[in-house]
Design an enzyme around this catalytic site. Structure first.
Site, PDB file in Angstrom:
ATOM      1  N   ARG A 149       0.700  -1.319   0.066  1.00  0.00           N
ATOM      2  CA  ARG A 149       0.077  -0.272  -0.228  1.00  0.00           C
ATOM      3  C   ARG A 149       0.941   1.245  -0.056  1.00  0.00           C
ATOM      4  O   ARG A 149       0.561   2.134  -0.796  1.00  0.00           O
ATOM      5  CB  ARG A 149      -0.922  -0.009   1.241  1.00  0.00           C
ATOM      6  CG  ARG A 149      -2.255  -1.050   1.177  1.00  0.00           C
ATOM      7  CD  ARG A 149      -2.950  -1.139   2.374  1.00  0.00           C
ATOM      8  NE  ARG A 149      -3.847  -1.609   2.443  1.00  0.00           N
ATOM      9  CZ  ARG A 149      -4.000  -3.189   2.961  1.00  0.00           C
ATOM     10  NH1 ARG A 149      -2.775  -3.875   3.251  1.00  0.00           N
ATOM     11  NH2 ARG A 149      -5.132  -4.035   2.764  1.00  0.00           N
ATOM     12  N   VAL A 150       1.834   1.342   0.813  1.00  0.00           N
ATOM     13  CA  VAL A 150       2.531   2.503   1.067  1.00  0.00           C
ATOM     14  C   VAL A 150       3.578   2.579  -0.028  1.00  0.00           C
ATOM     15  O   VAL A 150       3.739   3.691  -0.879  1.00  0.00           O
ATOM     16  CB  VAL A 150       3.707   2.416   2.324  1.00  0.00           C
ATOM     17  CG1 VAL A 150       4.339   3.747   2.216  1.00  0.00           C
ATOM     18  CG2 VAL A 150       2.916   2.583   3.537  1.00  0.00           C
ATOM     19  N   ASP A 169       9.027  -7.174  -5.912  1.00  0.00           N
ATOM     20  CA  ASP A 169       8.118  -7.521  -5.045  1.00  0.00           C
ATOM     21  C   ASP A 169       7.602  -8.956  -5.492  1.00  0.00           C
ATOM     22  O   ASP A 169       6.888  -8.927  -6.542  1.00  0.00           O
ATOM     23  CB  ASP A 169       7.012  -6.667  -4.752  1.00  0.00           C
ATOM     24  CG  ASP A 169       5.893  -6.901  -3.831  1.00  0.00           C
ATOM     25  OD1 ASP A 169       5.785  -8.137  -3.508  1.00  0.00           O
ATOM     26  OD2 ASP A 169       5.468  -5.944  -2.867  1.00  0.00           O
ATOM     27  N   ARG A 229      10.434  -0.229   8.214  1.00  0.00           N
ATOM     28  CA  ARG A 229      10.554  -0.837   9.457  1.00  0.00           C
ATOM     29  C   ARG A 229      12.116  -0.756   9.761  1.00  0.00           C
ATOM     30  O   ARG A 229      12.759  -1.107   8.708  1.00  0.00           O
ATOM     31  CB  ARG A 229       9.788  -2.404   9.401  1.00  0.00           C
ATOM     32  CG  ARG A 229       8.567  -2.411   9.148  1.00  0.00           C
ATOM     33  CD  ARG A 229       7.571  -1.550   9.993  1.00  0.00           C
ATOM     34  NE  ARG A 229       7.755  -2.055  11.257  1.00  0.00           N
ATOM     35  CZ  ARG A 229       7.019  -1.372  12.489  1.00  0.00           C
ATOM     36  NH1 ARG A 229       6.322  -0.394  11.999  1.00  0.00           N
ATOM     37  NH2 ARG A 229       7.174  -1.926  13.707  1.00  0.00           N
ATOM     38  N   ASP A 253      13.783   7.036   8.921  1.00  0.00           N
ATOM     39  CA  ASP A 253      12.711   7.116   9.899  1.00  0.00           C
ATOM     40  C   ASP A 253      12.530   6.217  10.892  1.00  0.00           C
ATOM     41  O   ASP A 253      11.812   6.548  11.928  1.00  0.00           O
ATOM     42  CB  ASP A 253      11.436   7.436   9.189  1.00  0.00           C
ATOM     43  CG  ASP A 253      10.373   7.982  10.143  1.00  0.00           C
ATOM     44  OD1 ASP A 253      10.562   9.084  11.056  1.00  0.00           O
ATOM     45  OD2 ASP A 253       9.204   7.761  10.007  1.00  0.00           O
ATOM     46  N   GLU A 258      14.002   1.263  19.100  1.00  0.00           N
ATOM     47  CA  GLU A 258      13.750   2.435  19.121  1.00  0.00           C
ATOM     48  C   GLU A 258      13.090   2.623  20.595  1.00  0.00           C
ATOM     49  O   GLU A 258      12.439   1.706  21.295  1.00  0.00           O
ATOM     50  CB  GLU A 258      12.234   2.717  18.498  1.00  0.00           C
ATOM     51  CG  GLU A 258      12.697   2.713  17.055  1.00  0.00           C
ATOM     52  CD  GLU A 258      11.607   2.962  15.945  1.00  0.00           C
ATOM     53  OE1 GLU A 258      10.467   3.272  16.586  1.00  0.00           O
ATOM     54  OE2 GLU A 258      11.823   3.337  14.706  1.00  0.00           O
ATOM     55  N   HIS A 277      10.651   8.362  13.845  1.00  0.00           N
ATOM     56  CA  HIS A 277       9.438   7.396  13.337  1.00  0.00           C
ATOM     57  C   HIS A 277       8.416   8.410  13.311  1.00  0.00           C
ATOM     58  O   HIS A 277       7.409   8.078  13.915  1.00  0.00           O
ATOM     59  CB  HIS A 277       9.289   6.566  14.498  1.00  0.00           C
ATOM     60  CG  HIS A 277       8.607   5.319  13.945  1.00  0.00           C
ATOM     61  ND1 HIS A 277       8.973   3.965  14.248  1.00  0.00           N
ATOM     62  CD2 HIS A 277       7.626   5.192  12.872  1.00  0.00           C
ATOM     63  CE1 HIS A 277       8.038   3.120  13.811  1.00  0.00           C
ATOM     64  NE2 HIS A 277       7.455   3.813  12.862  1.00  0.00           N
ATOM     65  N   ALA A 280       3.774   8.161  10.392  1.00  0.00           N
ATOM     66  CA  ALA A 280       2.410   8.246  10.483  1.00  0.00           C
ATOM     67  C   ALA A 280       2.011   9.378  11.498  1.00  0.00           C
ATOM     68  O   ALA A 280       1.046   9.337  11.762  1.00  0.00           O
ATOM     69  CB  ALA A 280       1.946   6.972  11.150  1.00  0.00           C
TER      70      ALA A 280
END
Length: 529
Positions: A149-150, A169, A229, A253, A258, A277, A280
Protein backbone atom coordinates in the site's frame (compact mmCIF):
# COMPACT_ATOMS: atom_id res chain seq x y z
CA UNK A 1 -16.52 -5.40 27.14
CA UNK A 2 -13.17 -4.17 28.45
CA UNK A 3 -10.64 -2.59 26.08
CA UNK A 4 -7.08 -2.10 27.33
CA UNK A 5 -4.98 0.53 25.53
CA UNK A 6 -1.24 0.33 26.25
CA UNK A 7 0.08 2.80 23.67
CA UNK A 8 -1.35 6.28 23.04
CA UNK A 9 -3.88 6.58 20.21
CA UNK A 10 -6.08 9.45 19.07
CA UNK A 11 -9.03 10.28 21.31
CA UNK A 12 -11.43 9.70 18.40
CA UNK A 13 -10.92 5.94 18.67
CA UNK A 14 -11.33 5.86 22.44
CA UNK A 15 -14.46 7.99 22.22
CA UNK A 16 -16.00 5.68 19.64
CA UNK A 17 -15.48 2.67 21.92
CA UNK A 18 -16.86 4.43 25.00
CA UNK A 19 -19.92 5.70 23.14
CA UNK A 20 -20.64 2.09 22.13
CA UNK A 21 -20.80 1.20 25.82
CA UNK A 22 -17.40 -0.44 26.24
CA UNK A 23 -15.06 0.12 29.17
CA UNK A 24 -11.78 1.67 28.00
CA UNK A 25 -8.73 1.52 30.26
CA UNK A 26 -5.48 3.27 29.31
CA UNK A 27 -2.21 2.03 30.78
CA UNK A 28 0.70 3.46 28.83
CA UNK A 29 4.33 2.39 29.09
CA UNK A 30 3.64 -0.73 31.13
CA UNK A 31 5.51 -3.99 30.70
CA UNK A 32 6.41 -7.15 32.56
CA UNK A 33 4.17 -8.19 35.43
CA UNK A 34 2.21 -4.95 35.25
CA UNK A 35 1.22 -5.70 31.66
CA UNK A 36 0.32 -9.29 32.48
CA UNK A 37 -1.88 -8.12 35.33
CA UNK A 38 -3.57 -5.39 33.27
CA UNK A 39 -4.41 -7.68 30.36
CA UNK A 40 -5.77 -10.52 32.50
CA UNK A 41 -9.42 -9.44 32.24
CA UNK A 42 -9.25 -7.51 28.96
CA UNK A 43 -11.45 -8.47 26.02
CA UNK A 44 -9.47 -6.34 23.57
CA UNK A 45 -5.95 -4.91 23.54
CA UNK A 46 -4.93 -1.87 21.49
CA UNK A 47 -1.23 -1.30 20.88
CA UNK A 48 1.14 0.56 18.62
CA UNK A 49 4.80 -0.35 18.28
CA UNK A 50 5.66 0.25 21.93
CA UNK A 51 4.00 -2.84 23.44
CA UNK A 52 5.42 -6.32 22.91
CA UNK A 53 2.49 -8.72 22.64
CA UNK A 54 4.30 -11.96 23.38
CA UNK A 55 3.09 -15.51 23.97
CA UNK A 56 3.34 -14.79 27.70
CA UNK A 57 1.02 -11.79 27.37
CA UNK A 58 -1.49 -13.76 25.30
CA UNK A 59 -1.42 -16.67 27.75
CA UNK A 60 -2.24 -14.29 30.59
CA UNK A 61 -5.33 -12.93 28.80
CA UNK A 62 -7.95 -15.66 29.00
CA UNK A 63 -10.78 -13.36 27.86
CA UNK A 64 -8.93 -11.68 25.01
CA UNK A 65 -10.83 -11.62 21.71
CA UNK A 66 -8.72 -9.28 19.59
CA UNK A 67 -5.44 -7.37 19.52
CA UNK A 68 -5.68 -4.18 17.48
CA UNK A 69 -2.50 -2.60 16.10
CA UNK A 70 -3.10 1.11 15.51
CA UNK A 71 -0.89 1.18 12.43
CA UNK A 72 0.53 -1.24 9.88
CA UNK A 73 3.48 -3.20 11.27
CA UNK A 74 2.79 -6.12 13.61
CA UNK A 75 6.31 -7.41 14.22
CA UNK A 76 5.78 -6.63 17.93
CA UNK A 77 2.88 -9.13 18.05
CA UNK A 78 3.40 -12.90 18.13
CA UNK A 79 0.94 -13.86 15.39
CA UNK A 80 1.46 -17.60 15.80
CA UNK A 81 0.80 -17.45 19.53
CA UNK A 82 -2.27 -15.26 18.98
CA UNK A 83 -3.66 -17.79 16.51
CA UNK A 84 -2.97 -20.65 18.90
CA UNK A 85 -4.87 -18.81 21.63
CA UNK A 86 -7.73 -17.99 19.27
CA UNK A 87 -7.09 -14.24 19.38
CA UNK A 88 -7.69 -12.12 16.29
CA UNK A 89 -4.87 -9.75 15.31
CA UNK A 90 -5.92 -6.79 13.19
CA UNK A 91 -4.10 -3.71 11.98
CA UNK A 92 -5.06 -0.43 10.33
CA UNK A 93 -3.15 -0.44 7.05
CA UNK A 94 -5.11 2.28 5.30
CA UNK A 95 -5.22 4.96 7.96
CA UNK A 96 -1.63 6.14 7.75
CA UNK A 97 -0.75 5.10 4.20
CA UNK A 98 -0.88 8.61 2.78
CA UNK A 99 1.04 10.05 5.71
CA UNK A 100 3.78 7.42 5.41
CA UNK A 101 4.02 7.91 1.64
CA UNK A 102 4.25 11.68 1.96
CA UNK A 103 6.95 11.38 4.62
CA UNK A 104 8.91 9.05 2.34
CA UNK A 105 8.76 11.61 -0.46
CA UNK A 106 9.78 14.37 1.95
CA UNK A 107 12.76 12.32 3.16
CA UNK A 108 13.83 11.66 -0.43
CA UNK A 109 13.88 15.39 -1.10
CA UNK A 110 15.56 16.09 2.23
CA UNK A 111 18.51 13.81 1.55
CA UNK A 112 18.77 14.71 -2.15
CA UNK A 113 18.95 18.44 -1.40
CA UNK A 114 20.67 18.25 2.02
CA UNK A 115 17.85 20.34 3.49
CA UNK A 116 18.39 19.51 7.21
CA UNK A 117 22.15 19.98 6.94
CA UNK A 118 21.79 23.36 5.24
CA UNK A 119 19.20 24.39 7.82
CA UNK A 120 21.53 23.59 10.72
CA UNK A 121 24.45 25.46 9.13
CA UNK A 122 22.35 28.54 8.42
CA UNK A 123 20.89 28.57 11.93
CA UNK A 124 24.48 28.41 13.16
CA UNK A 125 25.34 31.57 11.26
CA UNK A 126 26.96 30.03 8.16
CA UNK A 127 25.93 30.93 4.60
CA UNK A 128 27.19 27.63 3.14
CA UNK A 129 25.52 28.00 -0.24
CA UNK A 130 28.51 26.65 -2.19
CA UNK A 131 28.81 23.49 -0.11
CA UNK A 132 25.43 21.98 -0.95
CA UNK A 133 24.97 20.81 -4.54
CA UNK A 134 21.76 18.84 -4.62
CA UNK A 135 20.39 16.13 -6.86
CA UNK A 136 17.12 16.47 -8.78
CA UNK A 137 14.65 13.61 -8.66
CA UNK A 138 13.35 14.29 -12.15
CA UNK A 139 14.82 11.85 -14.66
CA UNK A 140 16.29 9.60 -11.96
CA UNK A 141 15.39 5.95 -11.33
CA UNK A 142 13.46 5.09 -8.20
CA UNK A 143 13.87 1.53 -6.94
CA UNK A 144 10.99 0.37 -4.73
CA UNK A 145 11.50 -2.70 -2.56
CA UNK A 146 7.99 -3.75 -1.54
CA UNK A 147 5.07 -2.56 -3.66
CA UNK A 148 2.38 -2.77 -1.00
CA UNK A 149 0.00 0.00 0.00
CA UNK A 150 2.64 2.55 0.99
CA UNK A 151 4.98 1.54 -1.83
CA UNK A 152 2.19 2.05 -4.33
CA UNK A 153 1.37 5.50 -2.97
CA UNK A 154 5.03 6.49 -3.14
CA UNK A 155 5.17 5.20 -6.72
CA UNK A 156 2.18 7.36 -7.72
CA UNK A 157 3.68 10.50 -6.23
CA UNK A 158 7.20 10.13 -7.56
CA UNK A 159 6.05 8.93 -10.97
CA UNK A 160 4.35 12.31 -11.23
CA UNK A 161 7.70 13.99 -10.59
CA UNK A 162 9.26 12.43 -13.65
CA UNK A 163 11.09 9.50 -12.09
CA UNK A 164 11.51 6.13 -13.79
CA UNK A 165 10.14 3.40 -11.53
CA UNK A 166 11.49 -0.11 -11.02
CA UNK A 167 10.17 -2.35 -8.28
CA UNK A 168 10.89 -5.64 -6.57
CA UNK A 169 8.03 -7.49 -4.91
CA UNK A 170 7.61 -11.27 -5.26
CA UNK A 171 3.93 -11.00 -4.29
CA UNK A 172 2.85 -8.43 -6.89
CA UNK A 173 1.98 -9.29 -10.49
CA UNK A 174 3.46 -7.57 -13.52
CA UNK A 175 0.08 -6.18 -14.56
CA UNK A 176 -0.43 -4.45 -11.22
CA UNK A 177 3.07 -2.96 -11.33
CA UNK A 178 2.53 -1.68 -14.84
CA UNK A 179 -0.68 0.06 -13.83
CA UNK A 180 1.43 2.00 -11.33
CA UNK A 181 3.96 2.88 -14.01
CA UNK A 182 6.62 0.57 -12.53
CA UNK A 183 8.72 -2.12 -14.16
CA UNK A 184 8.79 -5.28 -12.05
CA UNK A 185 12.38 -6.60 -11.79
CA UNK A 186 14.46 -8.97 -9.70
CA UNK A 187 15.94 -7.78 -6.40
CA UNK A 188 19.50 -7.31 -7.66
CA UNK A 189 18.33 -5.46 -10.76
CA UNK A 190 16.25 -3.13 -8.62
CA UNK A 191 19.31 -2.22 -6.54
CA UNK A 192 21.62 -1.92 -9.52
CA UNK A 193 19.35 0.45 -11.44
CA UNK A 194 18.19 2.62 -8.55
CA UNK A 195 19.42 6.17 -8.07
CA UNK A 196 17.03 6.37 -5.13
CA UNK A 197 16.04 3.22 -3.25
CA UNK A 198 13.00 3.25 -0.96
CA UNK A 199 12.08 0.31 1.24
CA UNK A 200 8.47 -0.67 2.05
CA UNK A 201 8.50 -4.20 3.45
CA UNK A 202 7.42 -5.53 6.85
CA UNK A 203 10.08 -6.80 9.22
CA UNK A 204 10.08 -10.60 9.09
CA UNK A 205 12.81 -13.21 9.51
CA UNK A 206 13.14 -13.14 5.71
CA UNK A 207 13.49 -9.34 5.45
CA UNK A 208 15.64 -8.68 8.51
CA UNK A 209 18.98 -7.33 7.23
CA UNK A 210 17.68 -7.59 3.66
CA UNK A 211 19.82 -4.66 2.60
CA UNK A 212 23.36 -4.76 3.95
CA UNK A 213 26.91 -4.18 2.73
CA UNK A 214 26.78 -6.25 -0.46
CA UNK A 215 23.43 -4.82 -1.52
CA UNK A 216 24.54 -1.23 -0.89
CA UNK A 217 27.70 -1.77 -2.91
CA UNK A 218 25.56 -3.07 -5.75
CA UNK A 219 23.84 0.32 -5.90
CA UNK A 220 27.15 2.05 -6.60
CA UNK A 221 25.99 5.46 -5.40
CA UNK A 222 22.65 7.16 -4.96
CA UNK A 223 20.39 7.42 -1.95
CA UNK A 224 18.54 5.03 0.36
CA UNK A 225 15.30 5.96 2.12
CA UNK A 226 13.82 3.74 4.84
CA UNK A 227 10.50 4.84 6.30
CA UNK A 228 9.15 1.28 6.62
CA UNK A 229 10.51 -0.85 9.46
CA UNK A 230 13.76 -0.71 11.36
CA UNK A 231 16.01 -3.72 10.84
CA UNK A 232 15.24 -4.23 7.16
CA UNK A 233 18.30 -2.11 6.32
CA UNK A 234 21.49 -2.91 8.24
CA UNK A 235 22.14 0.35 10.09
CA UNK A 236 25.88 -0.10 10.55
CA UNK A 237 26.32 -1.05 6.90
CA UNK A 238 24.25 1.95 5.77
CA UNK A 239 26.23 4.35 7.95
CA UNK A 240 29.51 2.98 6.60
CA UNK A 241 28.33 3.16 2.98
CA UNK A 242 27.38 6.83 3.27
CA UNK A 243 30.51 7.73 5.21
CA UNK A 244 32.92 6.11 2.75
CA UNK A 245 31.14 7.49 -0.31
CA UNK A 246 29.59 4.22 -1.54
CA UNK A 247 26.27 6.08 -1.25
CA UNK A 248 25.62 9.79 -1.65
CA UNK A 249 23.21 9.95 1.24
CA UNK A 250 20.40 8.30 3.14
CA UNK A 251 17.24 9.16 5.04
CA UNK A 252 15.96 6.98 7.89
CA UNK A 253 12.77 7.29 9.92
CA UNK A 254 12.73 3.85 11.57
CA UNK A 255 15.30 1.98 13.62
CA UNK A 256 15.96 -1.55 14.79
CA UNK A 257 15.72 -0.38 18.41
CA UNK A 258 13.46 2.49 19.36
CA UNK A 259 13.84 4.95 20.96
CA UNK A 260 17.16 5.11 19.15
CA UNK A 261 20.34 4.83 21.20
CA UNK A 262 22.75 7.81 21.17
CA UNK A 263 25.51 5.48 19.94
CA UNK A 264 23.59 4.42 16.81
CA UNK A 265 26.09 4.80 13.94
CA UNK A 266 23.58 6.60 11.71
CA UNK A 267 23.51 9.59 14.07
CA UNK A 268 27.18 10.34 13.48
CA UNK A 269 27.09 10.57 9.68
CA UNK A 270 26.36 14.07 8.36
CA UNK A 271 24.82 12.93 5.07
CA UNK A 272 22.24 10.72 6.78
CA UNK A 273 18.94 12.46 7.53
CA UNK A 274 17.16 10.98 10.54
CA UNK A 275 13.69 11.51 12.03
CA UNK A 276 12.15 9.80 15.10
CA UNK A 277 9.58 7.49 13.43
CA UNK A 278 7.38 10.29 12.12
CA UNK A 279 5.94 8.48 9.11
CA UNK A 280 2.45 8.22 10.55
CA UNK A 281 2.64 11.35 12.67
CA UNK A 282 -0.06 13.48 11.15
CA UNK A 283 -3.28 14.43 12.86
CA UNK A 284 -5.40 12.84 10.13
CA UNK A 285 -3.41 9.59 10.12
CA UNK A 286 -3.59 9.16 13.87
CA UNK A 287 -7.33 9.76 13.92
CA UNK A 288 -7.87 7.38 10.99
CA UNK A 289 -5.96 4.45 12.51
CA UNK A 290 -7.60 4.97 15.91
CA UNK A 291 -11.15 4.91 14.53
CA UNK A 292 -10.33 2.03 12.18
CA UNK A 293 -9.08 -0.12 15.05
CA UNK A 294 -12.05 0.85 17.22
CA UNK A 295 -14.45 -0.23 14.46
CA UNK A 296 -12.67 -3.56 14.02
CA UNK A 297 -12.71 -4.27 17.74
CA UNK A 298 -16.44 -3.62 17.88
CA UNK A 299 -16.96 -5.89 14.86
CA UNK A 300 -15.08 -8.67 16.67
CA UNK A 301 -17.26 -8.18 19.76
CA UNK A 302 -20.34 -8.58 17.53
CA UNK A 303 -18.92 -11.72 15.88
CA UNK A 304 -18.82 -9.90 12.55
CA UNK A 305 -15.94 -9.98 10.04
CA UNK A 306 -12.85 -8.04 11.04
CA UNK A 307 -11.86 -6.42 7.76
CA UNK A 308 -8.11 -6.23 8.43
CA UNK A 309 -7.69 -9.44 10.42
CA UNK A 310 -4.23 -10.87 9.79
CA UNK A 311 -4.73 -14.34 11.26
CA UNK A 312 -8.45 -14.98 10.90
CA UNK A 313 -10.81 -15.62 8.01
CA UNK A 314 -12.59 -12.50 6.93
CA UNK A 315 -14.93 -11.35 4.21
CA UNK A 316 -15.82 -8.15 2.44
CA UNK A 317 -18.43 -6.19 4.40
CA UNK A 318 -20.76 -6.06 1.40
CA UNK A 319 -20.71 -9.87 1.09
CA UNK A 320 -21.19 -10.60 4.78
CA UNK A 321 -25.01 -10.44 4.80
CA UNK A 322 -25.13 -13.15 2.12
CA UNK A 323 -22.96 -15.63 4.01
CA UNK A 324 -23.94 -14.71 7.58
CA UNK A 325 -26.82 -17.24 7.85
CA UNK A 326 -24.51 -20.05 6.77
CA UNK A 327 -21.83 -19.31 9.36
CA UNK A 328 -23.92 -20.60 12.28
CA UNK A 329 -25.50 -23.29 10.09
CA UNK A 330 -22.07 -24.69 9.16
CA UNK A 331 -20.97 -24.62 12.79
CA UNK A 332 -24.12 -26.46 13.86
CA UNK A 333 -23.74 -29.05 11.09
CA UNK A 334 -20.19 -29.64 12.25
CA UNK A 335 -21.30 -30.11 15.86
CA UNK A 336 -23.94 -32.63 14.87
CA UNK A 337 -21.59 -34.57 12.59
CA UNK A 338 -18.82 -34.75 15.20
CA UNK A 339 -21.20 -36.09 17.86
CA UNK A 340 -22.61 -38.75 15.55
CA UNK A 341 -19.30 -40.23 14.37
CA UNK A 342 -17.31 -42.66 16.49
CA UNK A 343 -13.54 -42.76 16.57
CA UNK A 344 -10.84 -40.20 16.01
CA UNK A 345 -11.74 -37.65 13.37
CA UNK A 346 -9.11 -37.71 10.64
CA UNK A 347 -10.78 -35.64 7.92
CA UNK A 348 -13.30 -32.85 7.48
CA UNK A 349 -14.83 -31.85 4.17
CA UNK A 350 -17.04 -28.80 3.77
CA UNK A 351 -18.91 -28.62 0.47
CA UNK A 352 -21.05 -25.84 -0.94
CA UNK A 353 -23.81 -26.23 -3.52
CA UNK A 354 -25.96 -23.62 -5.24
CA UNK A 355 -25.77 -19.86 -4.70
CA UNK A 356 -23.52 -20.10 -1.64
CA UNK A 357 -20.81 -21.60 -3.86
CA UNK A 358 -20.42 -18.19 -5.51
CA UNK A 359 -19.35 -16.55 -2.26
CA UNK A 360 -16.10 -16.25 -0.33
CA UNK A 361 -16.71 -19.00 2.23
CA UNK A 362 -13.42 -19.08 4.13
CA UNK A 363 -15.16 -17.83 7.26
CA UNK A 364 -17.96 -20.39 6.84
CA UNK A 365 -15.46 -23.24 6.54
CA UNK A 366 -13.61 -22.06 9.64
CA UNK A 367 -16.93 -22.01 11.52
CA UNK A 368 -17.66 -25.55 10.37
CA UNK A 369 -14.30 -26.65 11.77
CA UNK A 370 -15.10 -24.87 15.02
CA UNK A 371 -18.33 -26.84 15.19
CA UNK A 372 -16.54 -30.14 14.57
CA UNK A 373 -13.85 -29.53 17.17
CA UNK A 374 -15.94 -27.95 19.94
CA UNK A 375 -17.64 -31.21 21.08
CA UNK A 376 -14.15 -32.67 21.49
CA UNK A 377 -13.64 -30.09 24.25
CA UNK A 378 -10.82 -28.35 22.41
CA UNK A 379 -10.41 -24.63 23.05
CA UNK A 380 -11.43 -23.55 19.59
CA UNK A 381 -12.88 -20.66 17.64
CA UNK A 382 -12.91 -19.57 14.01
CA UNK A 383 -9.45 -18.03 14.44
CA UNK A 384 -7.54 -21.11 15.55
CA UNK A 385 -9.73 -23.88 14.08
CA UNK A 386 -7.70 -24.21 10.83
CA UNK A 387 -4.48 -24.27 12.86
CA UNK A 388 -5.88 -26.92 15.22
CA UNK A 389 -6.73 -29.10 12.22
CA UNK A 390 -3.21 -28.74 10.86
CA UNK A 391 -1.56 -29.39 14.22
CA UNK A 392 -3.57 -32.57 14.74
CA UNK A 393 -3.06 -33.90 11.24
CA UNK A 394 -6.72 -33.59 10.25
CA UNK A 395 -7.18 -33.30 6.51
CA UNK A 396 -9.47 -30.40 5.58
CA UNK A 397 -10.95 -30.03 2.12
CA UNK A 398 -13.40 -27.57 0.64
CA UNK A 399 -15.44 -28.01 -2.53
CA UNK A 400 -17.95 -25.93 -4.46
CA UNK A 401 -20.48 -26.50 -7.20
CA UNK A 402 -23.18 -24.23 -8.56
CA UNK A 403 -25.38 -27.27 -9.13
CA UNK A 404 -27.98 -28.02 -6.46
CA UNK A 405 -30.99 -30.16 -7.30
CA UNK A 406 -33.18 -29.60 -4.27
CA UNK A 407 -32.09 -26.38 -2.57
CA UNK A 408 -31.05 -22.89 -3.53
CA UNK A 409 -27.99 -23.29 -1.30
CA UNK A 410 -26.68 -26.27 0.62
CA UNK A 411 -23.77 -26.63 3.05
CA UNK A 412 -22.54 -30.14 3.83
CA UNK A 413 -20.06 -31.03 6.57
CA UNK A 414 -18.57 -34.51 6.27
CA UNK A 415 -16.40 -35.93 9.02
CA UNK A 416 -14.41 -39.11 8.66
CA UNK A 417 -12.31 -41.45 10.74
CA UNK A 418 -9.96 -44.01 9.27
CA UNK A 419 -12.84 -46.37 8.40
CA UNK A 420 -16.04 -44.44 7.69
CA UNK A 421 -17.53 -41.00 7.18
CA UNK A 422 -20.76 -39.21 8.03
CA UNK A 423 -22.37 -36.14 6.46
CA UNK A 424 -24.74 -33.51 7.77
CA UNK A 425 -26.37 -31.10 5.31
CA UNK A 426 -27.94 -27.75 6.16
CA UNK A 427 -29.77 -25.03 4.29
CA UNK A 428 -31.71 -21.82 4.83
CA UNK A 429 -35.43 -21.85 4.13
CA UNK A 430 -37.34 -18.80 3.02
CA UNK A 431 -37.62 -16.38 5.88
CA UNK A 432 -34.18 -17.19 7.23
CA UNK A 433 -35.08 -20.44 8.96
CA UNK A 434 -32.10 -22.84 9.23
CA UNK A 435 -32.71 -26.54 8.73
CA UNK A 436 -30.75 -29.76 8.86
CA UNK A 437 -32.04 -31.54 5.76
CA UNK A 438 -29.88 -34.65 5.56
CA UNK A 439 -28.04 -36.77 8.12
CA UNK A 440 -25.92 -39.64 6.82
CA UNK A 441 -28.03 -39.78 3.67
CA UNK A 442 -31.40 -39.69 5.42
CA UNK A 443 -33.68 -36.87 4.31
CA UNK A 444 -34.94 -34.98 7.37
CA UNK A 445 -36.30 -31.54 8.19
CA UNK A 446 -34.81 -30.85 11.60
CA UNK A 447 -34.53 -27.57 13.48
CA UNK A 448 -30.87 -27.22 14.54
CA UNK A 449 -31.16 -25.84 18.05
CA UNK A 450 -30.81 -26.66 21.71
CA UNK A 451 -30.77 -30.36 22.53
CA UNK A 452 -31.41 -33.16 20.08
CA UNK A 453 -31.75 -36.91 20.13
CA UNK A 454 -30.86 -38.88 17.01
CA UNK A 455 -32.09 -42.46 16.95
CA UNK A 456 -31.42 -45.17 14.37
CA UNK A 457 -33.99 -47.93 14.32
CA UNK A 458 -35.86 -50.36 12.13
CA UNK A 459 -38.97 -48.85 10.62
CA UNK A 460 -41.52 -50.99 12.47
CA UNK A 461 -44.83 -50.19 14.19
CA UNK A 462 -44.57 -48.87 17.73
CA UNK A 463 -40.93 -47.77 17.73
CA UNK A 464 -41.61 -44.04 17.68
CA UNK A 465 -44.32 -44.50 20.31
CA UNK A 466 -41.89 -46.40 22.51
CA UNK A 467 -39.28 -43.67 22.28
CA UNK A 468 -41.89 -41.03 23.10
CA UNK A 469 -43.16 -43.04 26.07
CA UNK A 470 -39.69 -43.59 27.56
CA UNK A 471 -38.82 -39.91 27.18
CA UNK A 472 -42.15 -38.87 28.68
CA UNK A 473 -41.82 -41.25 31.61
CA UNK A 474 -38.51 -39.54 32.40
CA UNK A 475 -39.99 -36.01 32.18
CA UNK A 476 -38.18 -35.21 28.93
CA UNK A 477 -40.38 -33.08 26.71
CA UNK A 478 -40.27 -33.47 22.91
CA UNK A 479 -40.42 -30.12 21.12
CA UNK A 480 -40.31 -31.56 17.59
CA UNK A 481 -39.73 -34.80 15.69
CA UNK A 482 -38.51 -35.61 12.16
CA UNK A 483 -38.44 -39.15 10.79
CA UNK A 484 -36.89 -40.63 7.66
CA UNK A 485 -36.24 -44.11 6.28
CA UNK A 486 -34.09 -45.45 3.50
CA UNK A 487 -36.87 -46.57 1.14
CA UNK A 488 -39.11 -49.55 1.66
CA UNK A 489 -41.27 -50.33 4.67
CA UNK A 490 -39.37 -52.03 7.50
CA UNK A 491 -35.98 -50.72 6.40
CA UNK A 492 -33.52 -48.76 8.51
CA UNK A 493 -34.82 -45.40 9.71
CA UNK A 494 -33.45 -42.33 11.43
CA UNK A 495 -35.43 -40.01 13.69
CA UNK A 496 -34.39 -36.61 15.03
CA UNK A 497 -36.04 -35.26 18.18
CA UNK A 498 -35.76 -31.67 19.44
CA UNK A 499 -35.91 -31.77 23.23
CA UNK A 500 -36.48 -29.31 26.04
CA UNK A 501 -34.49 -31.36 28.55
CA UNK A 502 -31.20 -33.27 28.70
CA UNK A 503 -31.18 -37.05 28.30
CA UNK A 504 -29.34 -39.03 31.02
CA UNK A 505 -27.27 -42.08 30.11
CA UNK A 506 -29.70 -44.45 31.82
CA UNK A 507 -32.54 -43.22 29.59
CA UNK A 508 -30.43 -43.81 26.50
CA UNK A 509 -29.78 -47.33 27.75
CA UNK A 510 -33.54 -47.91 28.21
CA UNK A 511 -34.01 -47.02 24.55
CA UNK A 512 -31.19 -49.28 23.42
CA UNK A 513 -32.64 -52.21 25.35
CA UNK A 514 -35.27 -52.49 22.63
CA UNK A 515 -33.90 -54.62 19.79
CA UNK A 516 -35.57 -52.43 17.19
CA UNK A 517 -33.37 -49.48 18.16
CA UNK A 518 -29.75 -49.81 17.03
CA UNK A 519 -28.25 -46.47 18.05
CA UNK A 520 -29.17 -43.41 20.11
CA UNK A 521 -27.10 -40.21 20.27
CA UNK A 522 -27.83 -37.25 22.53
CA UNK A 523 -26.53 -34.04 20.93
CA UNK A 524 -26.08 -30.64 22.54
CA UNK A 525 -25.77 -27.55 20.34
CA UNK A 526 -25.73 -24.77 22.92
CA UNK A 527 -23.36 -26.18 25.49
CA UNK A 528 -25.99 -27.62 27.85
CA UNK A 529 -24.95 -30.52 30.01
Amino acid sequence: MKVLVTDPIADAGLTRLREAGHEVETAYDIEGEALLSAVADANALIVRSGTEVSEEVLAAADDLVIVGRAGIGVDNIDLDAATEHGVIVANAPEGNVRAAAEHTVAMAFATARSIPQAHVRLRGGEWAKGEFLGTELNGKTLGIVGLGRVGQEVAKRLDGLGMELVAYDPYIGQERAERLGAELVEFEACLDRADFLTVHTPLTPETEGLISTDELELMGGGYVVNCARGGVVDEAALAAAVEDGTLDGAAVDVFADEPVSPDNPLLDVEDVVVTPHLGASTEAAQENVATSIADQIMAAFRNEPVVNALNAPSVDESAFPRIQPYIELAETSGKVAAQLLDGRISSVEVSYQGDIAEEDVELVTASALKGVFEPLEWQVNAVNAPQIAEDRGIEVTESKTRQSEDFQSLVTVTVGNDEESLSVCGTQFTGGEPRIVRIDGYRVDAIPSGQMLVARNYDRPGVIGLIGTILGDNDINIAGMFNARRSEEGSAALTVYNLDDPVPDDVIQQLLDDERISEVRYITLNGQE
